[in-house]
Scaffold this active site. Structure first.
Site, PDB file in Angstrom:
ATOM      1  N   SER A 142      10.198 -43.143 -67.561  1.00 55.57           N
ATOM      2  CA  SER A 142       9.638 -44.285 -66.817  1.00 55.57           C
ATOM      3  C   SER A 142       8.871 -45.152 -67.798  1.00 55.57           C
ATOM      4  CB  SER A 142       8.661 -43.757 -65.758  1.00 55.57           C
ATOM      5  OG  SER A 142       7.959 -44.825 -65.154  1.00 55.57           O
ATOM      6  N   TYR A 155       1.281 -38.440 -63.075  1.00 53.74           N
ATOM      7  CA  TYR A 155       2.673 -38.918 -63.117  1.00 53.74           C
ATOM      8  C   TYR A 155       3.045 -39.339 -64.548  1.00 53.74           C
ATOM      9  CZ  TYR A 155       6.854 -41.751 -62.102  1.00 53.74           C
ATOM     10  OH  TYR A 155       8.123 -42.276 -62.097  1.00 53.74           O
TER      11      TYR A 155
HETATM   12  P1  NDP Z   1      14.073 -42.102 -55.029  1.00 54.01           P
HETATM   13  O1  NDP Z   1      12.910 -41.567 -54.274  1.00 54.01           O
HETATM   14  O2  NDP Z   1      14.949 -43.103 -54.349  1.00 54.01           O
HETATM   15  O3  NDP Z   1      14.985 -40.920 -55.566  1.00 54.01           O
HETATM   16  C1  NDP Z   1      14.442 -39.705 -56.021  1.00 54.01           C
HETATM   17  C2  NDP Z   1      15.556 -38.679 -56.010  1.00 54.01           C
HETATM   18  O4  NDP Z   1      15.039 -37.442 -56.514  1.00 54.01           O
HETATM   19  C3  NDP Z   1      16.100 -38.414 -54.610  1.00 54.01           C
HETATM   20  O5  NDP Z   1      17.494 -38.362 -54.662  1.00 54.01           O
HETATM   21  C4  NDP Z   1      15.533 -37.040 -54.271  1.00 54.01           C
HETATM   22  O6  NDP Z   1      16.456 -36.331 -53.467  1.00 54.01           O
HETATM   23  C5  NDP Z   1      15.460 -36.414 -55.657  1.00 54.01           C
HETATM   24  N1  NDP Z   1      14.537 -35.292 -55.696  1.00 54.01           N
HETATM   25  C6  NDP Z   1      13.207 -35.270 -55.510  1.00 54.01           C
HETATM   26  N2  NDP Z   1      12.741 -34.015 -55.588  1.00 54.01           N
HETATM   27  C7  NDP Z   1      13.820 -33.219 -55.841  1.00 54.01           C
HETATM   28  C8  NDP Z   1      13.991 -31.827 -56.012  1.00 54.01           C
HETATM   29  N3  NDP Z   1      12.958 -30.971 -55.953  1.00 54.01           N
HETATM   30  N4  NDP Z   1      15.240 -31.363 -56.253  1.00 54.01           N
HETATM   31  C9  NDP Z   1      16.286 -32.198 -56.307  1.00 54.01           C
HETATM   32  N5  NDP Z   1      16.191 -33.520 -56.145  1.00 54.01           N
HETATM   33  C10 NDP Z   1      14.965 -34.023 -55.905  1.00 54.01           C
HETATM   34  O7  NDP Z   1      13.454 -42.713 -56.368  1.00 54.01           O
HETATM   35  P2  NDP Z   1      14.134 -43.323 -57.694  1.00 54.01           P
HETATM   36  O8  NDP Z   1      15.584 -43.449 -57.552  1.00 54.01           O
HETATM   37  O9  NDP Z   1      13.330 -44.515 -58.030  1.00 54.01           O
HETATM   38  O10 NDP Z   1      13.764 -42.182 -58.756  1.00 54.01           O
HETATM   39  C11 NDP Z   1      14.688 -41.653 -59.680  1.00 54.01           C
HETATM   40  C12 NDP Z   1      13.971 -41.409 -60.993  1.00 54.01           C
HETATM   41  O11 NDP Z   1      13.581 -42.655 -61.556  1.00 54.01           O
HETATM   42  C13 NDP Z   1      12.687 -40.580 -60.880  1.00 54.01           C
HETATM   43  O12 NDP Z   1      12.644 -39.644 -61.925  1.00 54.01           O
HETATM   44  C14 NDP Z   1      11.597 -41.608 -61.039  1.00 54.01           C
HETATM   45  O13 NDP Z   1      10.411 -41.049 -61.547  1.00 54.01           O
HETATM   46  C15 NDP Z   1      12.254 -42.574 -62.005  1.00 54.01           C
HETATM   47  N6  NDP Z   1      11.671 -43.910 -62.043  1.00 54.01           N
HETATM   48  C16 NDP Z   1      11.722 -44.749 -60.967  1.00 54.01           C
HETATM   49  C17 NDP Z   1      11.130 -45.985 -61.017  1.00 54.01           C
HETATM   50  C18 NDP Z   1      11.105 -46.917 -59.850  1.00 54.01           C
HETATM   51  O14 NDP Z   1      10.432 -47.967 -59.937  1.00 54.01           O
HETATM   52  N7  NDP Z   1      11.804 -46.652 -58.758  1.00 54.01           N
HETATM   53  C19 NDP Z   1      10.467 -46.469 -62.232  1.00 54.01           C
HETATM   54  C20 NDP Z   1      10.511 -45.524 -63.310  1.00 54.01           C
HETATM   55  C21 NDP Z   1      11.086 -44.305 -63.213  1.00 54.01           C
HETATM   56  P3  NDP Z   1      16.115 -35.291 -52.298  1.00 54.01           P
HETATM   57  O15 NDP Z   1      14.826 -35.722 -51.676  1.00 54.01           O
HETATM   58  O16 NDP Z   1      17.295 -35.392 -51.387  1.00 54.01           O
HETATM   59  O17 NDP Z   1      16.049 -33.954 -52.977  1.00 54.01           O
END
Ligand code: NDP
Length: 246
Positions: A142, A155
């Protein structure tokens, strides 16, 4: 010849946001996808959509915080496809809060999912990748892995860790021809803010996140890293909205 078609790619956190967008982008480029996350209904719906559009995808319900489940995921993929070309460790949560609030459960889940989840993902695929001496691990950090802002101490700690782990892995596995990529997104419009439990902080962050860009922008960056010739490693990328100052 394309260096992406027919590759077997695992994406964690494929049920929404960046993971889901990446799955769609890679499917359109002929990748064999393995979708992993906890919400089965979302994974199934995405699989059906990809298949309807002529792509290939399987899924496995997986909690990245479980070392056993990550090992089972890798075994399942090796049984189904015989190889793992690319691992995208994307799953993450962001329950921001100031340290004094002592939200210990939220710290634990960020450490378990954002750090241990990435490590377990690497551990699950590395043995088979080392055998082939040519593969690719992509870890989603990130902009918070480069700097610390209000309420992001824990975080950011997890996302700095993702970068440190990935750089260490790069040095260790370079002689084995295993590529590593760190992707650091800026503000992206996804469901990520839902994990913030402090309602006042959440509404502040929702406000500043209105500049967020489509997760397809990160999907394209991931596809770009994968499709380079195998001797070319895109080791690190920051992708922000053009108007983001932070
Ligand atoms: P979302 O909340 O849309 O997606 C997060 C994903 O992670 C979901 O598919 C969720 O699926 C999965 N997840 C969470 N916990 C678990 C777990 N224990 N096991 C398996 N899967 C898990 O957010 P983003 O798409 O934005 O996030 C994706 C990545 O990008 C993250 O690492 C985030 O930190 C990073 N990021 C995002 C930014 C943003 O502005 N959006 C900026 C910088 C980085 P489910 O709940 O079905 O398990």
């Amino acid at each position: 010849m394309s260096n992406i078609q027919d590759k077997v790619v695992i994406i964690t956190g494929a049920s929404s946001g960046i993971g889901e967008a990446t799955a769609k982008e890679l499917a359109s480029k002929g990748v064999k996808l393995v979708l992993a996350a906890r919400r089965e209904d979302r994974l199934k719906k995405l699989q059906e959509e990809i298949q309807k559009n002529g792509g290939q995808a399987i899924y496995k319900v997986t909690d990245v915080a479980s070392h056993e489940q990550m090992e089972e995921l890798a075994e399942y993929v090796l049984t189904e496809f015989g190889k793992i070309d690319v691992m995208v460790n994307n799953a993450g949560v962001m329950p921001l809060s100031p340290v004094y609030q002592k939200k210990i459960n939220e710290w634990d889940s960020m450490i378990d999912i954002n750090i241990k989840g990435v490590l377990y993902g690497i551990a699950a695929v590395l043995p088979s990748m080392r055998e082939r001496k040519e593969r690719h691990i992509i870890n989603v950090s990130s902009i918070a892995g480069h700097l610390v802002f209000h309420a992001s101490a824990v975080y950011s700690g997890t996302k700095f860790a993702v970068r440190a782990i990935t750089e260490g892995l790069r040095k260790e596995e370079a002689p084995n021809n295993i590529r590593t990529t760190i992707i650091s997104p800026g503000t992206i419009s996804t469901e990520l803010l839902e994990s913030i439990s402090d309602e006042e902080l959440k509404s502040e962050i929702v406000e500043v996140s209105k500049i967020g860009i489509d997760p397809a922008s990160i999907a394209r960056a991931i596809a770009f890293a994968i499709e380079q010739p195998s001797e070319v490693a895109i080791n690190e990328m920051i992708v922000r909205p053009t108007i983001q100052e932070l």
